[in-house]
Design a protein around this motif. Structure first.
Motif, PDB file in Angstrom:
ATOM      1  N   LEU A 159     -13.007   5.874  -8.923  1.00 12.18           N
ATOM      2  CA  LEU A 159     -13.521   7.167  -9.376  1.00 12.18           C
ATOM      3  C   LEU A 159     -14.290   7.028 -10.686  1.00 12.18           C
ATOM      4  CD1 LEU A 159     -13.567  10.319  -9.110  1.00 12.18           C
ATOM      5  CD2 LEU A 159     -11.447  10.313 -10.444  1.00 12.18           C
ATOM      6  N   LEU A 160     -13.706   6.321 -11.656  1.00 11.90           N
ATOM      7  CA  LEU A 160     -14.324   6.236 -12.974  1.00 11.90           C
ATOM      8  C   LEU A 160     -15.473   5.231 -13.042  1.00 11.90           C
ATOM      9  CD1 LEU A 160     -11.343   6.668 -15.462  1.00 11.90           C
ATOM     10  CD2 LEU A 160     -12.928   8.343 -14.594  1.00 11.90           C
ATOM     11  N   LEU A 161     -15.405   4.174 -12.264  1.00 13.06           N
ATOM     12  CA  LEU A 161     -16.514   3.218 -12.239  1.00 13.06           C
ATOM     13  C   LEU A 161     -17.602   3.666 -11.272  1.00 13.06           C
ATOM     14  CD1 LEU A 161     -14.783  -0.296 -12.337  1.00 13.06           C
ATOM     15  CD2 LEU A 161     -15.401   1.220 -14.225  1.00 13.06           C
ATOM     16  N   ASN A 162     -17.260   4.649 -10.437  1.00 12.94           N
ATOM     17  CA  ASN A 162     -18.196   5.187  -9.446  1.00 12.94           C
ATOM     18  C   ASN A 162     -18.690   4.112  -8.481  1.00 12.94           C
ATOM     19  OD1 ASN A 162     -19.632   7.319  -8.233  1.00 12.94           O
ATOM     20  ND2 ASN A 162     -21.479   6.844  -9.388  1.00 12.94           N
ATOM     21  N   THR A 163     -17.772   3.214  -8.113  1.00  6.96           N
ATOM     22  CA  THR A 163     -18.129   2.159  -7.165  1.00  6.96           C
ATOM     23  C   THR A 163     -16.862   1.526  -6.596  1.00  6.96           C
ATOM     24  OG1 THR A 163     -19.383   0.107  -6.863  1.00  6.96           O
ATOM     25  CG2 THR A 163     -18.226   0.369  -8.957  1.00  6.96           C
ATOM     26  N   THR A 164     -16.991   0.971  -5.399  1.00  6.56           N
ATOM     27  CA  THR A 164     -15.909   0.157  -4.830  1.00  6.56           C
ATOM     28  C   THR A 164     -16.285  -1.312  -4.916  1.00  6.56           C
ATOM     29  OG1 THR A 164     -16.883   0.282  -2.617  1.00  6.56           O
ATOM     30  CG2 THR A 164     -15.276   1.983  -3.193  1.00  6.56           C
ATOM     31  N   ASP A 165     -17.397  -1.575  -5.583  1.00  2.73           N
ATOM     32  CA  ASP A 165     -17.987  -2.911  -5.638  1.00  2.73           C
ATOM     33  C   ASP A 165     -17.504  -3.661  -6.883  1.00  2.73           C
ATOM     34  OD1 ASP A 165     -19.510  -5.103  -5.144  1.00  2.73           O
ATOM     35  OD2 ASP A 165     -21.444  -4.177  -5.631  1.00  2.73           O
ATOM     36  N   TYR A 166     -16.254  -4.069  -6.886  1.00  2.02           N
ATOM     37  CA  TYR A 166     -15.704  -4.883  -7.966  1.00  2.02           C
ATOM     38  C   TYR A 166     -14.597  -5.765  -7.370  1.00  2.02           C
ATOM     39  CZ  TYR A 166     -11.924  -1.469  -7.888  1.00  2.02           C
ATOM     40  OH  TYR A 166     -10.883  -0.662  -7.464  1.00  2.02           O
ATOM     41  N   PRO A 167     -14.414  -6.969  -7.858  1.00  7.30           N
ATOM     42  CA  PRO A 167     -13.417  -7.878  -7.290  1.00  7.30           C
ATOM     43  C   PRO A 167     -11.991  -7.380  -7.488  1.00  7.30           C
ATOM     44  CG  PRO A 167     -15.055  -9.093  -8.546  1.00  7.30           C
ATOM     45  CD  PRO A 167     -15.254  -7.647  -8.867  1.00  7.30           C
ATOM     46  N   ARG A 168     -11.185  -7.598  -6.464  1.00  6.12           N
ATOM     47  CA  ARG A 168      -9.768  -7.244  -6.563  1.00  6.12           C
ATOM     48  C   ARG A 168      -8.903  -8.341  -5.945  1.00  6.12           C
ATOM     49  NH1 ARG A 168     -10.871  -2.764  -3.462  1.00  6.12           N
ATOM     50  NH2 ARG A 168     -12.552  -2.404  -4.971  1.00  6.12           N
ATOM     51  N   PHE A 169      -7.709  -8.452  -6.463  1.00  7.37           N
ATOM     52  CA  PHE A 169      -6.737  -9.470  -6.081  1.00  7.37           C
ATOM     53  C   PHE A 169      -5.518  -8.711  -5.569  1.00  7.37           C
ATOM     54  CE2 PHE A 169      -4.530 -13.570  -7.714  1.00  7.37           C
ATOM     55  CZ  PHE A 169      -3.335 -13.290  -7.082  1.00  7.37           C
ATOM     56  N   ARG A 170      -5.323  -8.756  -4.255  1.00  5.90           N
ATOM     57  CA  ARG A 170      -4.192  -8.046  -3.652  1.00  5.90           C
ATOM     58  C   ARG A 170      -3.042  -9.032  -3.426  1.00  5.90           C
ATOM     59  NH1 ARG A 170      -5.686  -2.983  -1.373  1.00  5.90           N
ATOM     60  NH2 ARG A 170      -7.931  -2.611  -1.291  1.00  5.90           N
ATOM     61  N   PHE A 171      -1.860  -8.633  -3.865  1.00  9.41           N
ATOM     62  CA  PHE A 171      -0.663  -9.452  -3.713  1.00  9.41           C
ATOM     63  C   PHE A 171       0.269  -8.747  -2.739  1.00  9.41           C
ATOM     64  CE2 PHE A 171       3.546 -10.993  -4.619  1.00  9.41           C
ATOM     65  CZ  PHE A 171       3.390 -12.309  -5.023  1.00  9.41           C
ATOM     66  N   GLY A 172       0.582  -9.424  -1.642  1.00  7.04           N
ATOM     67  CA  GLY A 172       1.397  -8.794  -0.606  1.00  7.04           C
ATOM     68  C   GLY A 172       2.835  -8.530  -1.023  1.00  7.04           C
ATOM     69  N   ILE A 173       3.288  -7.302  -0.758  1.00  8.33           N
ATOM     70  CA  ILE A 173       4.697  -6.966  -1.005  1.00  8.33           C
ATOM     71  C   ILE A 173       5.391  -6.620   0.311  1.00  8.33           C
ATOM     72  CG2 ILE A 173       4.236  -6.196  -3.367  1.00  8.33           C
ATOM     73  CD1 ILE A 173       4.542  -3.290  -2.368  1.00  8.33           C
ATOM     74  N   SER A 174       4.660  -6.722   1.438  1.00  4.86           N
ATOM     75  CA  SER A 174       5.123  -6.430   2.800  1.00  4.86           C
ATOM     76  C   SER A 174       5.427  -4.934   2.960  1.00  4.86           C
ATOM     77  CB  SER A 174       6.343  -7.285   3.168  1.00  4.86           C
ATOM     78  OG  SER A 174       7.550  -6.697   2.736  1.00  4.86           O
ATOM     79  N   ASP A 175       5.751  -4.561   4.176  1.00  5.10           N
ATOM     80  CA  ASP A 175       6.042  -3.143   4.460  1.00  5.10           C
ATOM     81  C   ASP A 175       7.424  -3.004   5.088  1.00  5.10           C
ATOM     82  OD1 ASP A 175       5.573  -4.311   6.872  1.00  5.10           O
ATOM     83  OD2 ASP A 175       4.090  -2.856   7.581  1.00  5.10           O
ATOM     84  N   ASP A 176       8.346  -3.764   4.536  1.00  2.38           N
ATOM     85  CA  ASP A 176       9.710  -3.810   5.083  1.00  2.38           C
ATOM     86  C   ASP A 176      10.551  -2.636   4.585  1.00  2.38           C
ATOM     87  OD1 ASP A 176      11.969  -4.652   6.400  1.00  2.38           O
ATOM     88  OD2 ASP A 176      12.512  -6.148   4.874  1.00  2.38           O
ATOM     89  N   PHE A 177      10.172  -1.436   5.008  1.00  5.39           N
ATOM     90  CA  PHE A 177      10.937  -0.249   4.616  1.00  5.39           C
ATOM     91  C   PHE A 177      11.023   0.713   5.798  1.00  5.39           C
ATOM     92  CE2 PHE A 177       6.497   0.298   3.420  1.00  5.39           C
ATOM     93  CZ  PHE A 177       6.169   1.511   4.004  1.00  5.39           C
TER      94      PHE A 177
END
Length: 207
Positions: free
Chosen positions: A139-157
């Motif tokens: 929202l604040l950068l007005n873009t989705t174009d920036y690098p991101r590092f996703r770390f898996g936490i799984s969906d075991d719930f």
């Protein structure tokens, strides 16, 4: 002779860091003792590990805590926003502008329910995936174009327990495995600054 003497008396300008050698590494999380060891705070934990590895200390600054790491001619600013997750974009935007860091040189580290525990996925851009921290940055950068590092936490719930799971603490088995995952994650961040995004994705995605 006097001219030479006068030149020596003048203060030399402060050496500027090449903007392309400056990186903003943002670990997302929530401040407060109750959140320290929660799955949602993996971003904080990874930048904490990286700072400790390089003997860098965090200082309280505007909108967060900041540590500076020098790495083979690069400068990495490690940022932990203190705005709470939902307003993370304020800190990211402020420090990008203050340090004149290009969006391709930022890396936002966050938890991801859609990845198996400990899995790393680094991407140059993408949607927020329902993550409130990424949503505010977008929202604040007005873009989705920036690098991101996703770390898996799984969906075991169980159904309806997502919030409790995300804001819950790691179990004992996960805590033991995290030790090695922190090391790999720190290597991936360093690779991002030294070898570039493409090489880092090839080397670490799915690792």
């Amino acid at each position: 002779m006097k001219l030479i003497f006068d030149l020596f008396k003048k203060k030399l300008p402060k050496e500027e860091i090449d903007p392309m050698k400056k990186f903003l590494i943002v670990g997302l999380g929530n401040i407060g003792a109750e959140y320290v060891n929660t799955r949602h705070n993996i971003g904080f934990k990874i930048v904490d590990f990286l700072a400790k590895k390089h003997n860098a200390e965090f200082s309280t600054v505007k909108l967060g805590a900041l540590a500076e790491v020098k790495l083979k001619g690069r400068t990495l600013f490690l940022l932990k926003p203190n705005t709470y997750m939902n307003l993370s974009g304020k800190a990211v935007q402020y420090w990008m502008e203050k340090e004149k860091i290009a969006k391709e040189n930022i890396l936002v580290i966050t938890d991801d329910l859609n990845l198996p525990f400990g899995t790393i996925r680094i991407k140059p851009k993408g949607s927020d995936g329902g993550h409130n921290g990424l949503k505010n940055i977008q929202l604040l950068l007005n873009t989705t174009d920036y690098p991101r590092f996703r770390f898996g936490i799984s969906d075991d719930f169980k159904k309806g327990k997502q919030v409790d799971y995300v804001l819950g603490e790691w179990d004992e088995e996960e805590k033991e495995k995290l030790k090695e995952r922190y090391e790999v994650s720190a290597d991936a961040v360093e690779s991002f600054a030294l070898a570039g995004l493409g090489n880092t994705m090839s080397a670490f995605n799915g690792k």
